[in-house]
Scaffold this motif. Structure first.
Motif: not given
Length: 461
Positions: A142-149
């Motif tokens: 879920r790294l992508g979700d964290v970067l998006e946030a």
């Protein structure tokens, strides 16, 4: 019955959510200390700042065999997390993830029955939050979700991500994703690596406890080596002995590859082969130490294989010992980091001039070619974050003289390599030698070597 079921349901739910990760020891650093460290970095980043740090990947030894994993030291310093493929995101202003506003996210490999069967326990995201006190942990997928946030932070200024050397596998994939994502972002002025280096120099009381344990285990190994060594043994027999003693005293690993150099090998600074047959008349330069809960020791002793120093070995040894004494005395709070080296080098130069090994002080570098000190901590050559000695710092004092065969001096000095190294804690009351339990004086070494050690016990067939 309905009342009993109503009572049991919450307990069963709680049991299912509880981490199954086993905790075998209770003397590791408190999670509050890791939280304080993260908060210290966050305060320097500012409300619109952020930092991303990666731990080490697993390293391949050969074919389908990996080296035993060791976490990146900066990552370990901030989290206490000891598994591969993890990412720490610090966002002091907060980011919104899954309906929560959080300032820190640790992304990790999740545990599952298959991984536990083949590879052993994984802490998993739930375990990380409960056992390490991290505000939010998520699967690393879920790294992508964290970067998006994180990208929604107004005026975001991202510090340069900390990525270990030569990333591979999932760490390389994730770090490449971060590098693509951060293109065009404003940079934060904070150098996180430098900030951590400065923090790591000063050890907390809890860290000093672990450093003492590493030093004490290392001392035990040196004592048994001195008792056990004798002509006809191989260097690797002493290597195996000391590493056994480290492990028996709780060390998870050696702090560095063990150096057991006899005879001509005593003059090689980082000799690691440890295969030579030791002979009567040899001197051994033994640089070996353990790592306890991530914290290293670094201890060297030099001693004669036969149990008694020759006149030439003793003469060189006494110079090095005097130099070390002078270097240790110079380890005072407020002194320049170089003080120990300056003090030790003067004694070494004076001594070799007096013996006639050199004829000019400028020739000292021929036989003493390294610095006298380095910091010690999570790395054996720890982060060098301060050129002034501070209370709570630990450093080595390790002068040496190494005279190879063929050197331009009398042959009687050839193949004598002597280094004496101890771990010195800087305190308000002066230097404290954490590894003082391993004898340094000639008479004490020779007396100890008259005893028998566990290395002299014959193995059963």
């Amino acid at each position: 019955m309905a009342a009993l079921i109503g009572f049991l349901i919450p307990l069963l739910a709680q049991a299912q959510q509880a981490p199954t990760y086993p905790v075998f020891e209770n003397d590791k650093l408190p999670i509050s200390l890791y939280k304080q460290r993260r908060e210290a970095i966050e305060s320097q980043l500012g409300a619109s700042g952020a930092a991303i740090l990666f731990t080490n990947p697993e390293r391949n030894r050969t074919n389908d065999t990996d080296f035993r994993f060791r976490a990146d030291s900066n990552f370990l310093y901030l989290t206490g997390f000891e598994e591969p493929d993890a990412v720490l995101v610090l966002a002091p202003g907060g980011i919104d993830i899954d309906g929560r506003r959080v300032r820190e996210v640790l992304l990790v490999n999740e545990s599952n029955p298959t991984s536990e069967t083949w590879l052993g326990y994984r802490m998993g995201s739930q375990g990380v939050m409960s056992l390490l006190g991290v505000e939010l942990a998520l699967p690393n997928r879920r790294l992508g979700d964290v970067l998006e946030a994180l990208g929604k932070t107004p005026g975001l200024k991202l510090a340069r991500p900390l990525v270990p050397p030569d990333p591979s596998g999932l760490v390389a994939t994730m770090s490449n994703s971060v590098n693509e994502w951060r293109k065009g972002l404003a940079s934060n002025d904070l150098n996180v690596n430098s900030a951590l280096a400065k923090m790591r120099v000063i050890k907390s009381p809890e860290e000093i406890v672990l450093l003492r344990k590493a030093a004490e285990a290392s001392v035990m190994g040196h004592l048994e080596a001195m008792r056990s060594v004798q002509p006809g043994m191989r260097e690797y027999e002493i290597q195996a002995l000391v590493e056994y003693v480290f492990a028996r005293n709780g060390c998870e690993s050696v702090a560095y590859n063990s150096i057991v150099g006899s005879g001509p090998n005593s003059t090689i600074l980082h000799y690691e082969a440890d295969r030579r047959l030791m002979e009567k008349g040899d001197i051994v330069c033994m640089d070996v130490a353990g790592e306890y809960h991530g914290y290293a020791a670094d201890v060297t002793r030099s001693f004669p294989v036969s149990g008694k120093f020759s006149p030439e070995q003793k003469a060189i040894y006494e110079i090095v010992l005097a130099a070390q004494d002078a270097g240790i005395a110079a380890c005072k709070a407020g002194a320049p980091f170089s003080s120990a080296h300056v003090a030790a080098a003067k004694i070494l130069g004076d001594g070799l001039l007096k013996l006639g090994v050199i004829t000019d002080r400028n020739q000292l570098g021929r036989y003493f070619m390294h610095g006298t000190s380095h910091y010690v901590g999570l790395d054996v050559h720890d982060a060098h974050g301060d050129n002034t000695l501070r209370e709570g710092a630990e450093l080595t004092v390790e002068p040496g003289i190494y005279i190879k065969a063929g050197s331009p001096c009398d042959k009687k000095w050839w193949n004598i390599g002597v280094r004496i190294e101890d771990d010195i804690l800087v305190t308000a009351n002066g230097p404290v030698n954490l590894s003082a339990g391993a004898p340094r004086k000639v008479r004490d070494i020779e007396a100890l070597m008259r005893q028998r050690g566990i290395g002299n016990i014959r193995l059963r067939k």
